[in-house]
Design a protein around this motif. Structure first.
Motif, mmCIF file in Angstrom:
data_model
loop_
_atom_site.group_PDB
_atom_site.id
_atom_site.type_symbol
_atom_site.label_atom_id
_atom_site.label_comp_id
_atom_site.label_asym_id
_atom_site.label_seq_id
_atom_site.Cartn_x
_atom_site.Cartn_y
_atom_site.Cartn_z
ATOM 1 N N SER B 45 -85.724 -23.292 -39.024
ATOM 2 C CA SER B 45 -86.813 -22.787 -38.187
ATOM 3 C C SER B 45 -88.158 -23.342 -38.641
ATOM 4 O O SER B 45 -89.050 -23.596 -37.830
ATOM 5 N N GLN B 87 -86.961 -18.718 -32.558
ATOM 6 C CA GLN B 87 -85.885 -17.771 -32.840
ATOM 7 C C GLN B 87 -86.305 -16.350 -32.475
ATOM 8 O O GLN B 87 -85.546 -15.608 -31.874
ATOM 9 N N ASP B 167 -84.288 -22.903 -30.836
ATOM 10 C CA ASP B 167 -83.895 -22.314 -32.122
ATOM 11 C C ASP B 167 -82.951 -21.139 -31.876
ATOM 12 O O ASP B 167 -83.373 -20.068 -31.457
ATOM 13 N N GLU B 168 -81.711 -21.348 -32.136
ATOM 14 C CA GLU B 168 -80.651 -20.345 -31.958
ATOM 15 C C GLU B 168 -80.685 -19.638 -30.613
ATOM 16 O O GLU B 168 -80.674 -18.409 -30.554
ATOM 17 N N GLY B 398 -84.350 -15.740 -40.335
ATOM 18 C CA GLY B 398 -83.761 -14.786 -39.405
ATOM 19 C C GLY B 398 -82.507 -14.112 -39.939
ATOM 20 O O GLY B 398 -82.346 -12.896 -39.858
HETATM 21 MG MG LIG Z 1 -84.200 -19.727 -38.308
#
Ligand SMILES: [Mg+2]
Ligand SMILES: Nc1ncnc2c1ncn2[C@@H]1O[C@H](COP(=O)(O)OP(=O)(O)OP(=O)(O)O)[C@@H](O)[C@H]1O
Lengths: 328, 494
Positions: B45, B87, B167-168, B398
């Motif tokens: 991230s 994220q 991001d994810e 995260g």
């Molecule tokens: Mg991350």
């Protein structure tokens, strides 16, 4: 945990990091403290009467009332609230002390006056926490309402206070320290312990940080928010005690616009208006910064009107610097 | 890739004296999907945030289409055509879908005023393209987190992008929505847009990515064409060792801990009946919107139920709120970390213990030494990577934030634990640890409900799988009968 890399290493990192984080926090807090020290040093050069014991005691005495109010305000602001009614609640308690002392002893008048202030705080708290009224609006309403109560109670004319013992509370000294200052320090200490070391205090921070998450974690959000306004009201009652004693008269205009000074002290002391961040120690330092500034401006003979400009600028600059430092 | 779009070289970043990225290179070609993988806290991230102008690199250079790229703000990145979906979602909860999508570039009419009609039309178009069925005029705060993620994506493609960074994005999406997203990615790819994609689901990498870069502790440990590698290669680059195989132990089960009888909640779910025994893990599978989270909320006392009843250890109960549920030994970990989990500007220590401060109280005061000891234990057990327990939780990666919240749920020594997407955003190594951890809790006699949109997770953990569809329990499958196919069929049949 055979799959993990090395818990001991992680634990080690945690303990060393702990120290550096504490240091960092200390630096942040000392930022406000450093500003105060700097102000004191500069002031001592500007005027040689400034550093004398009587003058410093005078500053401490003068900041007491707003300082006490600001302690209660800190609780409220930490929950992301605001209490605009503390000046008016102070006013109610002042006229009540005066009125009650005409017929009653101090032992009766003092608790009753403070209880009345707490009751007004309770109304604020119930409105905010359970009726869902935004704190700004609820306490703005109370600002007007409580002031009205003070006027109605006195019929508009100040009530003189003749009780000599009562006079001592706001004007006397104990061990060379002004009594109001001792009351301020006691309020600070109790509040500091409550905020840092009780589940309630911890929850005050968590509510300000994320109310929904706090609720899901089982924090009794409604109850605690209510209590916070009761504290703010009660503390305004204590400040009213000092006020009534210092002036020896119960005037219905007591404490007008004090809420703004209290908010200023909290904010200059580094407590975030967005909730969840700050401390009463910071608030105390903020109170002192504002008090010392006023004092040195007086000593150097600056026009009171111009003093207002300084105070206004101080608040804005302090918050600006704070916002900068927390982003870095 | 000969046609380079982005070239980043020797990027460095440190926070305090914690070096998070060390000389990381990344190149993305036109029409390329470049995946980034790595454990929680590896720096993925952070790398993305540098590309998106959120952080400034402490060293290294970036070039876009051969020209030096200096980004001082997220806006600067946008101006260069780099669109990033972070994220942590960043929608304005009080604004509507259409306002969120067009925030910062509202369509205007000839008078320079907001052109609502065009805004609505364009929004409809975007939502249709992504097959999202929502009312674009309700505040997004009222939508589910999966819907919010899709709106972020709609927002991203509403601007002309050269590069899209995700991001994810799939962490909060179910299988159907992942398909929709991947279709979209294919289309954007065909238009020559470069895409950076982060995910902890390695199978997704093989489905969608052309190349992959692996980060470990802030260093790039490998970059390769996806066609040339397999999952083991990825795992070994990520963690530097192999996994051991997993064995599920048979667990003894105790009395019925929680029982729902024909529980209904208007507009959310209907006639839901099931029970969980002490020591049992029940999986709640289903598509997003099937009503699983709502059932959990009703159990936990944050959502009223209109009919039916609930029994906790045989006693009919109805909780007035989370506090009451907690006192009866029920804990719930929300799927929405940001809205219902994190205390963002408070230290990890306080985040971990807020759910049960009473545990650390003596004579009315908190014993901070006991609290620290508890948190230290949690950090070790869950292998949470963090600079210190005093660090603000928002500075953790995260996955590590998620682990802190799992630790929080345990502070109350619960007897019934409801995990709503427990491994959202958690890396594969940590995931296994969390599974083990959940199994250990069950072995200790805790009754566990796991809500998950990840099929593998549900199948691996559950002694029994309940499949929900449209607010009802559509199937109940014991371990032997629960397969990917049977669960999927029950979840999506109409
Ligand atoms: Mg991350
Ligand atoms: N603002 C910040 N201040 C201090 N440290 C930070 C900050 N942001 C990230 N970090 C640290 O940088 C490291 C990398 O974090 P990052 O968020 O990039 O990880 P990640 O690879 O995205 O992990 P995840 O898979 O869990 O999302 C972590 O150790 C994290 O604690």
């Amino acid at each position: 945990m055979t799959e993990t890399s090395s818990p001991p290493a992680a634990a080690r990192a945690a303990s060393t990091g702990d120290r550096s984080a504490t240091l960092y926090r200390l630096l942040r807090q000392t930022g406000v403290l450093a500003a105060l020290v700097l102000l004191i040093i500069v002031s001592s050069f500007l005027n040689d009467r400034f550093l004398s014991v009587p003058n410093l005691m005078n500053v401490l005495r003068q900041v007491s009332i707003v300082g006490i109010l600001a302690v209660g305000m800190t609780f409220v602001i930490l929950t992301k609230g605001i209490d605009l009614s503390v000046g008016s609640i102070l006013g109610v308690s002042v006229v009540l002390f005066a009125g009650l002392l005409e017929t009653q002893s101090m032992a009766v008048a003092i608790p009753l006056g403070i209880l009345a202030a707490m009751a007004l705080g309770l109304v604020n708290g119930l409105g905010v926490a359970f009726a869902g009224i935004p704190p700004f609006i609820m306490t703005l309403g109370m600002l007007s309402f409580a002031r009205g109560l003070a006027f109605i109670y006195t019929g508009g004319t100040p009530i003189p206070i003749l009780n000599e013992n009562f006079y001592d509370l706001g004007n006397g000294y104990t061990f060379g320290v002004p009594n109001p200052t001792l009351i301020l320090i006691a309020t600070l200490l109790v509040s500091g312990v409550v905020l840092a070391l009780t589940p309630f205090g911890r929850s005050v921070y968590s509510i300000g940080s994320n109310e929904d998450a706090s609720r899901l974690s089982g924090v009794p959000v409604g109850l605690y928010k209510t209590i916070v306004y009761v504290i703010s009201g009660g503390v305004a009652g204590i400040a009213g005690l000092v006020y009534a004693s210092q002036l020896s008269v119960g005037t219905p205009i007591a404490g007008q616009a004090y809420e703004l000074d209290a908010i200023a002290a909290v904010v200059v002391g580094g407590t975030s208006l967005f909730g969840g961040k700050g401390s009463v120690a910071g608030t105390f330092i903020g109170t002192l910064i504002i008090g010392v500034l006023a004092n040195i401006l007086n000593l150097t003979g600056v026009d009171p009107f111009v003093q207002q400009l300084f105070k206004g600028a101080l608040i804005v600059v302090a918050v600006f610097i704070m916002a900068r430092s927390s982003r870095a | 890739m000969t046609d380079e779009l982005l070239q980043a070289q020797a990027l460095r970043k440190q926070f305090g004296n914690n070096v998070v990225l060390r000389d990381v290179d990344l190149s993305v070609g036109r029409g390329e999907v470049h995946a980034i993988v790595g454990e929680n806290g590896a720096g993925k991230s952070t790398l993305i945030k540098i590309l998106g102008g959120v952080h400034r690199a402490d060293g290294g250079t970036m070039k876009l289409e051969g020209r030096e790229l200096i980004l001082n703000s997220p806006q600067a990145a946008l101006d260069q055509g780099i669109v990033v979906i972070h994220q942590e979602l960043s929608l304005a909860p009080d604004l509507t879908t259409e306002e969120n999508i067009f925030l910062g570039h509202f369509p205007r009419n000839a008078l320079g005023l907001l052109d609502r009609r065009r805004m609505r039309e364009r929004t409809r178009e975007l939502l249709d393209r992504l097959s999202i069925e929502i009312d674009p005029t309700v505040p997004v705060g009222q939508l589910s987190i999966a819907q919010q993620q899709m709106i972020e994506i709609a927002k991203a493609i509403s601007v002309e992008a050269k590069m899209l960074v995700l991001d994810e994005p799939t962490a909060v999406l179910d299988a159907n929505r992942v398909d929709t997203l991947f279709d979209l990615v294919e289309r954007l790819k065909a238009q020559g847009i470069g895409i950076v994609f982060i995910s902890h689901h390695l199978e997704e990498i093989f489905r969608i990515a052309d190349r992959v870069t692996v980060l470990r502790d802030g260093e790039r440990t490998g970059t390769s064409d996806v066609s040339a590698i397999d999952q083991d290669w990825l795992v070994s680059k990520m963690i530097g060792r192999e996994f051991e195989a997993h064995h599920t132990q048979a667990r003894g089960m105790g009395e019925v801990a929680l029982e729902l009888e024909e529980l209904s909640s208007e507009g959310a779910f209907e006639n839901v009946s099931f029970s969980v025994r002490a020591g049992e893990i029940v999986g709640l599978a289903g598509l997003i919107g099937a009503g699983r989270t709502e059932v959990a909320q009703a159990i936990f006392g944050v959502r009223p139920h209109s009919s039916g009843q609930m029994k906790v250890f045989g006693r009919p109960t109805r909780f007035s709120g989370p506090g009451a549920a907690k006192r009866q030994g029920i804990a719930y970990v929300s799927e929405d970390r940001k809205a219902f989990g994190l205390l963002p500007n408070r230290p990890v220590r306080e985040n971990a213990t807020i759910s049960n401060l009473a545990r650390f109280r003596s004579l009315g005061l908190l014993r901070l030494d006991r609290e620290r000891a508890f948190v230290r234990e949690q950090i070790e057990q869950l292998d949470i990577r963090l600079p210190s327990m005093q660090a603000e939780i928002s500075t953790l990666s995260g996955g590590n934030q998620q682990k802190v919240l799992l630790g929080r749920a345990l502070a109350g020594r619960p007897r019934v634990l409801i995990f709503d997407e427990p491994t959202r955003g958690v890396d594969i190594g940590a995931k296994r640890e969390i599974y083990r951890f959940i199994e250990e809790l069950a072995e200790d006699g805790v009754a566990i409900i796991v809500i998950s949109s990840e099929m593998e997770e549900v199948l691996r953990l559950s002694d029994r799988v309940l499949v929900m569809r449209g607010g009802r329990v559509a199937a109940e499958l014991p371990r032997g009968e629960a397969t990917e196919e049977s669960v999927m069929r029950a979840a999506s049949l109409d």
